[in-house]
Design a protein around this motif. Structure first.
Motif: not given
Length: 355
Positions: A120, A123, A133, A135, A174, A176, A236, A291, A293, A295
């Motif tokens: 990740t 990003y 965030c 994908e 990606r 984490a 993610n 950050r 993301v 999922t």
């Protein structure tokens, strides 16, 4: 005949664990591990081939093994072991090694599936980033260096390969920040410091994925998808929820030292010089802006649900690190005192505790 799986980066703990796990699957006939150095851990019944993926020999290995599935784990942010490599060699393995591997896969008539470990980090971490965030979220500012830039380049080459070989199922995962009892990542090294330098005025949101979940989602992605799922594409991979950096420090029992940003950069140079951790500019940005993301695709399309939440992954990591310098009940006051001394020395008085 069962599947033949070729795995890169098997000298690292994560690669070794995946090799030992995937060979237990009943439809896997053979597993071939590849790395530039011989692993110190066992690989079970897998075959090991010592080779540098930056060299053209990887094409010969792929042809000789007849692998139909390639799992590319040799994309990483740190050298293997202390003093075993420089940032330049890591970048070459990440980028040039990936190019060589993809070139070999493109020529191979047997390759049917490619799984690539990414991050990740693609990003970036910037003040105007969205709260979460997906994908398809473009970075507000592309990473300018370090592992994050490597990951962006690697994904670009993988997309090019997917266009040239549409018959190959390509999966990019990606991840984490990976944590767990045996995690060897820059952030794990940071949390291993006796005192955690932080950026004054910031308390970033962080997301983690447990190393056990990493192994399982790699295994799922290496096989044909289950009914109702699709395991090609970009996903993610992270545990549910987020933790603030201040929460992480309290759960570790480690005090933080809030510093002004220039001082954090200086502290990063110091700990790198001492060989304590990879306190890179991209890590400083993560510890400033954080950050998180989304999922949804991991769950609905890939069909994977992590066993560990973000908090659960961190708790398991913390148990493996042992007690911190201070008991949790004494930590809050110590953090306030350290922050005040640090800021008085810089000519700034704090208006409130950073934590």
């Amino acid at each position: 005949m069962g599947k033949v799986v070729l795995v890169t980066g098997v000298a690292r703990q994560l690669g070794g664990r995946f090799v030992r796990r995937i060979q237990r699957d009943p439809d896997v006939d053979r597993v071939v591990g590849v790395d530039a150095v011989a692993p110190e851990h066992h690989l079970g019944g897998a075959d090991f081939v010592q080779a540098d993926i930056r060299q053209s020999a990887i094409g010969r290995i792929l042809a000789e093994t007849g692998a139909d599935t390639v799992v590319h784990l040799d994309v990483t942010g740190t050298p293997l072991g202390s003093g075993s490599g420089s940032r330049t060699s890591v970048k070459e393995t990440n980028v040039i090694g990936t190019m060589q591997l993809l070139g070999a896969c493109q020529k191979s008539p047997t390759v049917q599936r490619l799984v690539v470990k990414s991050s990740t980090n693609v990003y970036g971490s910037a003040p105007r980033d969205p709260a979460v965030c997906t994908e398809t979220t473009p970075p507000k500012s592309l990473p300018s260096g370090g592992f994050a830039k490597d990951a962006v380049e690697v994904e670009g080459y993988v997309r090019g390969f997917a266009r040239r070989r549409p018959d190959v199922a390509v999966t990019v995962l990606r991840f984490a920040n990976i944590l767990g009892p045996s995690a060897d990542t820059p952030l794990a090294s940071y949390f291993g410091l006796p005192v955690l330098p932080t950026v004054f005025g910031y308390d970033p949101r962080l997301q983690f994925v447990h190393e056990d979940d990493v192994i399982e989602v790699l295994r799922i992605s290496s096989h044909e998808p289950r009914r109702g799922t699709l395991n090609s594409g970009t996903f993610n991979i992270a545990g549910d929820g987020v933790l603030l950096l201040s929460q992480c420090s309290r759960r570790l029992g480690r005090p933080t030292v809030p510093l002004l940003l220039p001082a954090v950069t200086w502290a990063g140079s110091l700990v790198r010089t001492l060989g304590m951790t990879d306190f890179s500019p991209e890590q400083i940005r993560l510890l400033t802006h954080g950050r998180a993301v989304d999922t949804t695709q991991m769950r609905e399309t890939l069909g994977f649900r992590p066993k560990y939440t973000t908090a659960g992954a961190f708790a398991d990591f913390a148990r493996g690190r042992g007690a911190g310098l201070l008991p949790p009940e004494a930590l809050a006051g110590a953090i306030d005192r350290i922050a005040e001394l640090s800021l008085r020395g810089s000519g700034h008085l704090p208006t409130q505790s950073a934590n």
